[in-house]
Structures are given as structure tokens and as C-alpha cells.
Motif scaffolding. Structure first.
Motif, PDB file in Angstrom:
ATOM      1  N   LEU A  96       0.617  -1.100  -0.065  1.00  0.00           N
ATOM      2  CA  LEU A  96      -0.028   0.008   0.015  1.00  0.00           C
ATOM      3  C   LEU A  96       0.893   1.207   0.081  1.00  0.00           C
ATOM      4  O   LEU A  96       0.544   2.275  -0.779  1.00  0.00           O
ATOM      5  CB  LEU A  96      -0.913   0.099   1.196  1.00  0.00           C
ATOM      6  N   PHE A  97       1.810   1.449   0.982  1.00  0.00           N
ATOM      7  CA  PHE A  97       2.687   2.366   1.093  1.00  0.00           C
ATOM      8  C   PHE A  97       3.444   3.054   0.020  1.00  0.00           C
ATOM      9  O   PHE A  97       3.743   3.872  -0.348  1.00  0.00           O
ATOM     10  CB  PHE A  97       3.370   2.647   2.395  1.00  0.00           C
ATOM     11  N   LEU A  98       4.112   1.830  -0.760  1.00  0.00           N
ATOM     12  CA  LEU A  98       4.951   1.975  -1.756  1.00  0.00           C
ATOM     13  C   LEU A  98       4.560   1.619  -3.246  1.00  0.00           C
ATOM     14  O   LEU A  98       4.597   2.426  -4.004  1.00  0.00           O
ATOM     15  CB  LEU A  98       6.483   1.381  -1.560  1.00  0.00           C
ATOM     16  N   ASN A  99       3.965   0.597  -3.428  1.00  0.00           N
ATOM     17  CA  ASN A  99       3.766   0.034  -4.659  1.00  0.00           C
ATOM     18  C   ASN A  99       2.331   0.454  -5.042  1.00  0.00           C
ATOM     19  O   ASN A  99       2.135   0.381  -6.321  1.00  0.00           O
ATOM     20  CB  ASN A  99       3.329  -1.657  -4.426  1.00  0.00           C
ATOM     21  N   SER A 100       1.619   1.322  -4.487  1.00  0.00           N
ATOM     22  CA  SER A 100       0.581   2.014  -4.928  1.00  0.00           C
ATOM     23  C   SER A 100       0.957   2.979  -5.729  1.00  0.00           C
ATOM     24  O   SER A 100       0.105   3.293  -6.612  1.00  0.00           O
ATOM     25  CB  SER A 100      -0.382   2.498  -3.839  1.00  0.00           C
ATOM     26  N   ALA A 138      -2.369   5.621  11.453  1.00  0.00           N
ATOM     27  CA  ALA A 138      -1.595   6.396  10.718  1.00  0.00           C
ATOM     28  C   ALA A 138      -2.231   6.797   9.246  1.00  0.00           C
ATOM     29  O   ALA A 138      -2.243   7.832   8.795  1.00  0.00           O
ATOM     30  CB  ALA A 138      -0.030   6.066  10.200  1.00  0.00           C
ATOM     31  N   ILE A 139      -3.019   5.616   8.696  1.00  0.00           N
ATOM     32  CA  ILE A 139      -3.725   5.814   7.504  1.00  0.00           C
ATOM     33  C   ILE A 139      -4.864   6.646   7.622  1.00  0.00           C
ATOM     34  O   ILE A 139      -5.331   7.497   6.764  1.00  0.00           O
ATOM     35  CB  ILE A 139      -3.985   4.501   6.848  1.00  0.00           C
ATOM     36  N   PRO A 167       3.472   7.590  -2.640  1.00  0.00           N
ATOM     37  CA  PRO A 167       2.408   8.668  -2.832  1.00  0.00           C
ATOM     38  C   PRO A 167       1.996   9.244  -1.713  1.00  0.00           C
ATOM     39  O   PRO A 167       1.544  10.450  -1.593  1.00  0.00           O
ATOM     40  CB  PRO A 167       1.312   7.747  -3.561  1.00  0.00           C
ATOM     41  N   PHE A 168       2.254   8.776  -0.419  1.00  0.00           N
ATOM     42  CA  PHE A 168       1.578   9.462   0.978  1.00  0.00           C
ATOM     43  C   PHE A 168       2.767  10.406   1.280  1.00  0.00           C
ATOM     44  O   PHE A 168       2.294  11.517   1.546  1.00  0.00           O
ATOM     45  CB  PHE A 168       1.746   8.390   1.982  1.00  0.00           C
ATOM     46  N   VAL A 169       3.885  10.310   0.960  1.00  0.00           N
ATOM     47  CA  VAL A 169       4.977  11.203   0.966  1.00  0.00           C
ATOM     48  C   VAL A 169       4.775  12.533  -0.045  1.00  0.00           C
ATOM     49  O   VAL A 169       4.741  13.516   0.278  1.00  0.00           O
ATOM     50  CB  VAL A 169       6.474  10.682   0.891  1.00  0.00           C
ATOM     51  N   HIS A 190      10.226  11.702   6.847  1.00  0.00           N
ATOM     52  CA  HIS A 190      10.690  11.157   8.346  1.00  0.00           C
ATOM     53  C   HIS A 190       9.395  10.309   8.832  1.00  0.00           C
ATOM     54  O   HIS A 190       9.507   9.116   9.183  1.00  0.00           O
ATOM     55  CB  HIS A 190      11.237  11.885   9.138  1.00  0.00           C
ATOM     56  N   ILE A 191       8.172  10.987   8.700  1.00  0.00           N
ATOM     57  CA  ILE A 191       6.932  10.420   9.189  1.00  0.00           C
ATOM     58  C   ILE A 191       6.637   9.052   8.646  1.00  0.00           C
ATOM     59  O   ILE A 191       6.307   8.042   9.144  1.00  0.00           O
ATOM     60  CB  ILE A 191       5.851  11.340   9.019  1.00  0.00           C
ATOM     61  N   MET A 192       6.686   9.209   7.191  1.00  0.00           N
ATOM     62  CA  MET A 192       6.518   7.852   6.389  1.00  0.00           C
ATOM     63  C   MET A 192       7.395   6.907   6.606  1.00  0.00           C
ATOM     64  O   MET A 192       7.270   5.800   6.539  1.00  0.00           O
ATOM     65  CB  MET A 192       6.191   8.498   4.781  1.00  0.00           C
TER      66      MET A 192
END
Length: 461
Positions: free
Chosen positions: A28-32, A159-160, A266-268, A281-283
Motif C-alpha cells: 500500500l505505502f510504496l507499490n500503490s 496513521a492511514i 504517494p503518501f509522502v 521522516h514520518i512516512m
């Protein structure tokens, strides 16, 4: 002497977090980023909806099986009882191997995440430290482990949710001008990429949902299986779909899909666009927690699978021995040894370019094969009940629209497997992985026949 048993101490909430712990990670966090970049807004939503459909079809089947046979071995145990010992032993060892390899990767990845803050420290030191921590964590009583994993996995879920709220705030005009819905249609339209181009991406998204099935490994330690398992299954399905779909949707609302960089979460990207300092840093911290909580759930699953294999004489009997907290300690030790071996194959150059590549090729297909087996197990369960004259009404939880749903689960996962031909970087898994998996099943079949012929076969518990 009374047989040792695992303790029924886990609540449905803890069981759900074991599943979510294994599921929500880099997928989710990277491959999205890859999914959004290659499929566009409408395509990305279609991809995650398709992945959700496959996951739902498997999980409702798993729920029926877990309530009917609430054992630690999960679908390895179901297959052993319903299809054959050789079949259950083969899928059990393949699944154990797949997760052991993933745990090793999670530990290596966690070391790389730590290097973001401490660049001069070697990855292997962090891998060892985190590995020791996981061993200690998993050597605790089921209730304590469940409580710890509930909060551990809860960090990334929380976090999400915070991320989604921040995005909704910006969409309402808080902290800056609202982009409205313009980012969904202003950059080539809602479907800027053709369906043919979306198909390989759609299939790859299914792998981001794999891991939800580990929840069933907690069945033998559930406080009240008939109530806790259905609640945990439904909760896992709902929370997974909600977290994936809503987070992906708000990302595409807040920034143009063309602004997504596949080398950055994409979150970053969204948080940086909002001007939130320290977003990287948070992510990095959240992704670190995601990797470790996934590894934690995986270690738990591997020890329970080994325990189940041992009970059915598919593994050495010593793996069924429990410590004072009713934890299969020897199974935990053997799992740890497997993780160390996998780590070494990645760190030693000559092995990294040969053995490790082969191992990942096999592992790449096992998730889909395991989901196919779950669909098969439901069909065999219903047939067994019919032969024994049992009513399906006796099942506290049933997969809907039988036999359509288990057949759907099997067919969709077969499509996912063969879709790997469309992705050049995944073809090795199909060409190499499928023959090795088939060979494994054949070897266990021959082994069982030989044991039966020699009079050494013992079905176990």
C-alpha cells in the motif's frame, strides 16, 4: 499423558489485527505509486476493486473453513483432512517457506529504512536486532501476543486514518485551496489509460491483498471460534477494503496522478504537496512499523503452520511441543533458523544471484496457489458433509452462493497466475515457480504412498 493444546485466548479484534498486520505493508505505502502511475485514476480504482473482489471471495471461503475446522494449521489442516495428507503437507511447507522468505526480506528492508536516519550502520545489524525482537515478541502467551500485535499493527492503521483525515481537510479547503474533483479528470480524463494497459496492473494489485488469510492461523487460539472467527473475517474484509480504497481515492483527489513518482511513496508526495515538514521522516517511520508488524504476524503464522504440520506428521514431532505459555517454542526456533538461512542467501553474493532468485521465483506464485487451495477446500468440505448426511445449516458461518463463490475464487486466482505472462519481470515466477510447486506436491504424494506401502504411515492428530 494428556496432549498439549494451544490456549484459546485471542479476541476477534486481536485476530483481525494479526491479519491486517500481515497485509498492510509496502504493497500500500510504496507499490500503490506504481498502480496509480500506470493505471490512472479510474484504472487504479478498478484495480483495487478487482483485488478486493478476489480477496473477498477467498476470505468468505476461509471463514467457513476456519469455523468448521478451527485449527492452527489453517488451510494446511483443512487440505490434510479434506483432500489428502500429502496435499496438506505440501501446501503447508510451501506456504511456510514463502512467509519465511518474506520475513527475511522485511528484516532486510527494515535495516534499509533505519539507514535513512543512520546511514553508516550496516543493514545486517538492524536485521539481527529486529529479528531478536520478533523472536521475543512471539515467545509470549497468545493473549499477550495478540494485545501487542493489536497495538503494533494499530499504529499503521491509525496513521492511514490520520492521513485520510488530513486529505479530507484539504479537500474541504482547510490549510489551502481545495482541488475538488479536478485531479480525477483534468489530466487525460478519468480513464487516461486503456483497459489493455490496466490489465497487468490490475493483476499485480491482487498481490497487495495477499496476507489477509493469515488471520485463520489464529483459529485454534480464538476465545470462542464460532463467534470470534466470523467477526474477525468480516472485520478484516471491511477494514482492508476501506483502508485501501479510501486512501488511494483521496491521494488521487489531492494531487494529479501524473505527479506520482514510482520511486517515492504517494503518501509522502501528498504530504510534501501540503507543505508538511518532515513528511519523509514520518512516512519512513510508518513504513518501518508496517514492515515489522507484517513480519511479526508472519512469524506467528509460520510457527502455527509448523505446529499444525507436526500434529499431522508432516513435520518432526518436536515442533508440537509447547512451553509454559502454551507457545510452540520449537516451531518458533525452526522458523527462526529458516529466516536466518534466507537472510544469508540474500547477503552472500554468489547465493544472492542464484539461490535467492530461485527462492523468490517460487515464492511469487505460492500466495495465489494458497488462495486457490482455500477455494478447493470449501468444495471438498461441502462434499464431505453431503456424504456424511450433515446439513450446511450446522455451519455457523457459510460462504454465500455456493458453489459460485469458491469457484470464483479459484478462477480469479488462476487468471492472476497466468496474467504474470503479461509482465516480463514476473515471468520467471511462472516458468520456474509452477514446476517446482508441482514437483513439491508430487514428492509428498510419492512419500505418502511409500510410507503406506511400508506400514509407516501415521495420520497424526
Amino acid at each position: 499423558m494428556e496432549k498439549q493444546r494451544l490456549k484459546r485466548e485471542m479476541t476477534s479484534g486481536q485476530m483481525t489485527m494479526v491479519g491486517l498486520g500481515a497485509l498492510i505493508g509496502t504493497g500500500l505505502f510504496l507499490n500503490s505509486a506504481y498502480t496509480i502511475k500506470n493505471a490512472g485514476p479510474g484504472g487504479a480504482i478498478l484495480c483495487y476493486l478487482f483485488g478486493g473482489l478476489v480477496m473477498w471471495s477467498v476470505m468468505v471461503c476461509l471463514g467457513e473453513l476456519a469455523v468448521a475446522i478451527p485449527k492452527a494449521g489453517s488451510f494446511q489442516e483443512y487440505s490434510t483432512r479434506l483432500i489428502g495428507h500429502w496435499f496438506g503437507h505440501a501446501i503447508g511447507w510451501l506456504y511456510w517457506f514463502s512467509w519465511v522468505l518474506c520475513i527475511a526480506w522485511y528484516l532486510s528492508a527494515s535495516g534499509m529504512y533505519m539507514q535513512y536516519w543512520l546511514p553508516d550502520t550496516p543493514v545486517w545489524i538492524w536485521s539481527i536486532l529486529f529479528g531478536i525482537a520478533l523472536f521475543i515478541f512471539n515467545n509470549r502467551a497468545a493473549r499477550k501476543f495478540g494485545t501487542g500485535q493489536f497495538w503494533f499493527a494499530g499504529i499503521k492503521v491509525f496513521a492511514i486514518l490520520i492521513f485520510i483525515l488530513i486529505c479530507i481537510g484539504r479537500l474541504l479547503g482547510i490549510g489551502g485551496p481545495s482541488p475538488g474533483f479536478s485531479n480525477l479528470v483534468d489530466h487525460g480524463g478519468f480513464f487516461p489509460v486503456g483497459l489493455v494497459a490496466i490489465l497487468p496492473v490490475m493483476m499485480s494489485v491482487v498481490f497487495a491483498y495477499q496476507g489477509t488469510e493469515v488471520m485463520a492461523a489464529t483459529a485454534e487460539e480464538a476465545e470462542d471460534p464460532n463467534k470470534a472467527i466470523p467477526r474477525a473475517i468480516n472485520s478484516t474484509i471491511f477494514q482492508t477494503l476501506a483502508l485501501y480504497l479510501v486512501s488511494i481515492f483521496v491521494i488521487m483527489l489531492c494531487i494529479p496522478w501524473t505527479a506520482i513518482n514510482i520511486d517515492e511513496s504517494p503518501f509522502v508526495t501528498v504530504l510534501k504537496t501540503f507543505g508538511i515538514s518532515g513528511a519523509d521522516h514520518i512516512m519512513n517511520f510508518i513504513i518501518l512499523v508496517a514492515a515489522l508488524s507484517a513480519a511479526n504476524s508472519a512469524v506467528y503464522t509460520c510457527t502455527r503452520f509448523l505446529f499444525g504440520l507436526g500434529e499431522r506428521n508432516g513435520a518432526p514431532k518436536f515442533v508440537t511441543e509447547l512451553n509454559k505459555d502454551s507457545i510452540p517454542f520449537n516451531a518458533l526456533v525452526l522458523t527462526t533458523v529458516g529466516i536466518i538461512i534466507c537472510l544469508l542467501t540474500d547477503q552472500i553474493p554468489v547465493l544472492a544471484s542464484t539461490v535467492n532468485v530461485w527462492m523468490w521465483a517460487v515464492s511469487g506464485v505460492i500466495g495465489s496457489i494458497a488462495w486457490i487451495v482455500i477455494g478447493m477446500d470449501v468444495i471438498f468440505l461441502r462434499r464431505q458433509m453431503a456424504r456424511e448426511g450433515k446439513s450446511i445449516d450446522s455451519l455457523p458461518y457459510r460462504s454465500p452462493s455456493y458453489p459460485f463463490v469458491p469457484i470464483l475464487a479459484i478462477v480469479l486466482n488462476l487468471i492472476v497466475l497466468f496474467s504474470m505472462l503479461m509482465a516480463p519481470d514476473q515471468r520467471l515466477s511462472l516458468y520456474l515457480g509452477i514446476p517446482i510447486v508441482i514437483l513439491t506436491f508430487v514428492c509428498f504424494y510419492i512419500r505418502e504412498k511409500a510410507m503406506i506401502s511400508s506400514g509407516k504411515f501415521n495420520a497424526g492428530a
